[in-house]
Enzyme design. Structure first.
Site, PDB file in Angstrom:
ATOM      1  N   HIS A 130       0.806  -1.214   0.000  1.00  0.00           N
ATOM      2  CA  HIS A 130       0.000   0.000   0.000  1.00  0.00           C
ATOM      3  C   HIS A 130       0.848   1.278   0.000  1.00  0.00           C
ATOM      4  O   HIS A 130       0.372   2.332  -0.415  1.00  0.00           O
ATOM      5  CB  HIS A 130      -0.956   0.006   1.200  1.00  0.00           C
ATOM      6  CG  HIS A 130      -0.300   0.379   2.491  1.00  0.00           C
ATOM      7  ND1 HIS A 130       0.605  -0.428   3.133  1.00  0.00           N
ATOM      8  CD2 HIS A 130      -0.390   1.502   3.246  1.00  0.00           C
ATOM      9  CE1 HIS A 130       1.040   0.167   4.226  1.00  0.00           C
ATOM     10  NE2 HIS A 130       0.453   1.344   4.322  1.00  0.00           N
ATOM     11  N   HIS A 150       5.315   5.904  -1.879  1.00  0.00           N
ATOM     12  CA  HIS A 150       5.797   7.052  -1.109  1.00  0.00           C
ATOM     13  C   HIS A 150       7.109   7.573  -1.675  1.00  0.00           C
ATOM     14  O   HIS A 150       7.969   6.800  -2.090  1.00  0.00           O
ATOM     15  CB  HIS A 150       5.978   6.686   0.368  1.00  0.00           C
ATOM     16  CG  HIS A 150       4.802   7.072   1.204  1.00  0.00           C
ATOM     17  ND1 HIS A 150       4.437   8.389   1.377  1.00  0.00           N
ATOM     18  CD2 HIS A 150       3.904   6.329   1.883  1.00  0.00           C
ATOM     19  CE1 HIS A 150       3.365   8.428   2.148  1.00  0.00           C
ATOM     20  NE2 HIS A 150       3.009   7.204   2.459  1.00  0.00           N
ATOM     21  N   HIS A 202       0.482   9.633  -3.320  1.00  0.00           N
ATOM     22  CA  HIS A 202       1.286   8.421  -3.209  1.00  0.00           C
ATOM     23  C   HIS A 202       0.475   7.151  -3.447  1.00  0.00           C
ATOM     24  O   HIS A 202       0.995   6.163  -3.935  1.00  0.00           O
ATOM     25  CB  HIS A 202       2.034   8.376  -1.862  1.00  0.00           C
ATOM     26  CG  HIS A 202       1.172   8.003  -0.696  1.00  0.00           C
ATOM     27  ND1 HIS A 202       0.543   8.938   0.084  1.00  0.00           N
ATOM     28  CD2 HIS A 202       0.825   6.803  -0.184  1.00  0.00           C
ATOM     29  CE1 HIS A 202      -0.148   8.320   1.026  1.00  0.00           C
ATOM     30  NE2 HIS A 202       0.007   7.028   0.888  1.00  0.00           N
ATOM     31  N   ASP A 238      -3.669  -0.326   8.519  1.00  0.00           N
ATOM     32  CA  ASP A 238      -2.580   0.628   8.272  1.00  0.00           C
ATOM     33  C   ASP A 238      -2.368   1.467   9.538  1.00  0.00           C
ATOM     34  O   ASP A 238      -1.250   1.594  10.047  1.00  0.00           O
ATOM     35  CB  ASP A 238      -2.968   1.509   7.069  1.00  0.00           C
ATOM     36  CG  ASP A 238      -1.919   2.559   6.738  1.00  0.00           C
ATOM     37  OD1 ASP A 238      -0.746   2.382   7.121  1.00  0.00           O
ATOM     38  OD2 ASP A 238      -2.270   3.561   6.080  1.00  0.00           O
ATOM     39  N   LYS A 278     -19.320  -2.895  23.334  1.00  0.00           N
ATOM     40  CA  LYS A 278     -18.544  -2.432  24.491  1.00  0.00           C
ATOM     41  C   LYS A 278     -17.146  -1.965  24.095  1.00  0.00           C
ATOM     42  O   LYS A 278     -16.461  -1.322  24.882  1.00  0.00           O
ATOM     43  CB  LYS A 278     -18.460  -3.517  25.559  1.00  0.00           C
ATOM     44  CG  LYS A 278     -17.622  -4.723  25.167  1.00  0.00           C
ATOM     45  CD  LYS A 278     -17.761  -5.861  26.156  1.00  0.00           C
ATOM     46  CE  LYS A 278     -17.111  -7.131  25.678  1.00  0.00           C
ATOM     47  NZ  LYS A 278     -15.689  -7.239  25.929  1.00  0.00           N
ATOM     48  N   ASN A 294     -12.698   1.882  23.220  1.00  0.00           N
ATOM     49  CA  ASN A 294     -11.369   1.712  22.625  1.00  0.00           C
ATOM     50  C   ASN A 294     -11.223   2.527  21.354  1.00  0.00           C
ATOM     51  O   ASN A 294     -10.130   2.995  21.034  1.00  0.00           O
ATOM     52  CB  ASN A 294     -11.113   0.243  22.280  1.00  0.00           C
ATOM     53  CG  ASN A 294     -10.901  -0.579  23.517  1.00  0.00           C
ATOM     54  OD1 ASN A 294     -10.803  -0.027  24.614  1.00  0.00           O
ATOM     55  ND2 ASN A 294     -10.841  -1.884  23.344  1.00  0.00           N
TER      56      ASN A 294
END
Ligand SMILES: *[C@@H]1O[C@H](CO)[C@@H](O)[C@H](O)[C@H]1NC(C)=O
Ligand SMILES: *[C@@H]1O[C@H](CO)[C@@H](O)[C@H](O)[C@H]1NC(C)=O
Ligand SMILES: *[C@@H]1O[C@H](CO)[C@@H](O)[C@H](O)[C@H]1NC(C)=O
Length: 485
Positions: free
Chosen positions: A100, A104, A120, A193, A237, A241
């Site tokens: 991926h 760059h 990129h 990523d 739940k 996070n």
């Protein structure tokens, strides 16, 4: 026997990662190895001595995590007697993860501001085609069951143009829509990523990472949502996070990616490379600008460019060389101050309007005390958000509940907690001076900016924020612009 060439890499973040022989073949090419010479965080290594990691190890990490997520989903649904994912899917997702970032340029994102013609992601796709072609990988891919539609699938996962119509992809049908969310999640940016680079960047910067992707892997499954498509969902739940996930992203931007000195150095590298982008440098077949359309030439473009220019005796590179010399002797562009603008559309417009009206004038005013030219200053916008402009990306994610694991639901912020952000984007306006300044000159200039630009602007902006409801934009500008000059 086809699997006998598996390889194990011991990674500083994920520990031991095992790679399929086809993946090893892809890794062992000049196009992939090139990523060893591109710093993951561009100029941040000049600020954080630990931030010396490169795109190479990040790409391995993303390939690995893409496989882990796909495998976790496969195992979960296989156990429920539902055949969602096959081995070809997993291999394709891993290749997309690995490849991926192939596109760059030197110093990662910085290069896109030197040659903005192509992003990129677009170059990654061209480089992937070139890698497969140059190394004759098609027969080997076929041996492992990957044919042309899979190659299309891989490229679509790396980058796909927004196409109209109900189902925009060719490589896989709508029944496998969730696979497109693993490597580059177009909806909200929650993808492997980021799982990798948050963990890796925190590790190298010496920062805490509050997000544990292993919990995500444990609680992920595939459900059909109200849009009729299948999405990756996690347990309700786990939503806390996800707020931690985006908070970590914010901290990384605040402390590292947008660090004031890091930005100064990146602007210097940008200025240096911009001065040579049309020049054919010795040892390179093409100029920088031409290279983005020629993958053979692009393969040679890495961070080494900085050294090449630094050691060159070519007179055409002199100006660029001087800027780079300043980086190495720490004679950096000077940060003069910044002011925070809440990413409210109205206020932003007012600011843009003010700056454009007064740009020449205030640059002159700023320059006057030290006889500096307007070109010696650079105004920089730094926007930090949760990846979806003003929107809350977590409200676009799908979740499932323990009692009904087949059903994908969304969770509005109000149902989660009252202690979460109300605003999801902010912008700083910064001013840098490109001239070398003595410490006393720097102090004078900083104070001048503070009194004449940043403080009046803050006054005007807070005035603007609290009266948003009763005045229009047009009446706000003339009333307040006298604060500026
Ligand atoms: C793998 O690397 C870790 C540190 O990153 C190290 O502690 C561990 O001993 C390594 N394992 C082997 C078998 O070399
Ligand atoms: C800052 O952002 C505004 C709007 O997004 C834009 O018009 C302006 O040109 C930017 N300024 C700089 C110096 O990038
Ligand atoms: C990707 O986006 C979907 C929403 O379209 C979300 O449910 C999912 O959790 C996101 N991330 C991953 C890694 O699947």
């Amino acid at each position: 026997s086809l699997m006998k060439n598996c390889k194990v890499f011991n990674d500083s973040v994920h520990g031991h990662m095992e790679f399929h022989p086809l993946l090893v073949k892809i890794i062992d090419t000049p196009q992939f190895q090139r990523l060893r010479y591109i710093k993951q965080l561009g100029g941040a290594y000049f600020v954080y001595p630990g931030a010396s990691h490169n795109r190479f190890e990040h790409s391995l990490g993303v390939g690995y995590l893409a496989g882990e997520l796909a495998q976790a989903l496969k195992t979960k649904h296989d156990n429920e007697g539902e055949n969602l994912i096959d081995e070809k899917d997993i291999l394709s997702v891993q290749i997309a993860g690995l490849c991926h970032d192939l596109g760059h340029g030197p110093f990662s994102h910085m290069f896109e501001s030197v040659c903005p013609k192509k992003k990129h992601e677009q170059i990654s796709i061209e480089m992937f085609d070139y890698l497969v072609e140059e190394n004759g990988l098609k027969p080997l891919m076929k041996l492992y069951g990957l044919c042309d539609p899979d190659l299309i699938f891989i490229k679509e996962m790396i980058h796909s143009e927004d196409k109209h119509g109900n189902w925009p992809h060719e490589g896989r049908g709508e029944d496998k829509s969730f696979l497109y969310e693993i490597v580059a999640n177009k909806t909200n940016g929650v993808d492997v990523d980021k799982f990798d680079y948050f963990a890796r960047d925190c590790h190298h910067l010496g920062m805490q990472n509050n997000f544990d992707y292993r919990r995500f892997l444990k609680f992920a499954r595939v459900c059909e949502a109200e849009d009729g498509k299948k999405h990756i969902c996690i347990r309700d739940k786990e939503v806390y996070n996800m707020y931690d996930f985006f908070h970590t992203r914010y901290c990384l931007h605040r402390r590292a990616y947008q660090h004031r000195v890091n930005k100064a150095i990146e602007i210097m590298i940008r200025d240096a490379l911009s001065k040579v982008k049309d020049i054919k440098i010795e040892g390179f077949e093409k100029t920088l600008l031409e290279s983005i359309d020629d993958m053979a030439a692009y393969t040679k473009l890495t961070d080494c460019l900085l050294q090449v220019i630094l050691f060159s005796t070519d007179d055409n590179l002199k100006e660029a060389k001087e800027i780079i010399e300043r980086i190495f002797s720490r004679d950096l562009y000077v940060f003069l101050g910044e002011t925070l603008v809440v990413e409210s559309k109205v206020c932003k417009n007012i600011f843009v309007k003010l700056i454009s009206q007064k740009k020449i004038e205030w640059k002159k005013k700023l320059a006057e005390p030290l006889r500096l030219k307007p070109e010696d200053f650079e105004t920089v916008n730094v926007t930090i958000n949760y990846g979806m402009k003003e929107r809350n990306p977590i409200e676009t994610m799908y979740f499932y509940t323990k009692s009904d694991p087949q059903k994908a639901v969304k969770l509005p912020k109000e149902q989660v907690s009252h202690l979460l952000p109300d605003t999801f984007s902010e912008t700083f306006i910064r001013v840098y001076c490109k001239k070398s300044l003595q410490p006393d000159e720097k102090k004078r200039l900083e104070n001048w900016c503070k009194e004449n630009i940043f403080e009046p602007l803050q006054t005007r902006l807070s005035f603007c924020n609290c009266t948003l409801n009763c005045i229009t934009v047009t009446s706000c500008v003339p009333q307040t612009s006298h604060y500026i000059i």
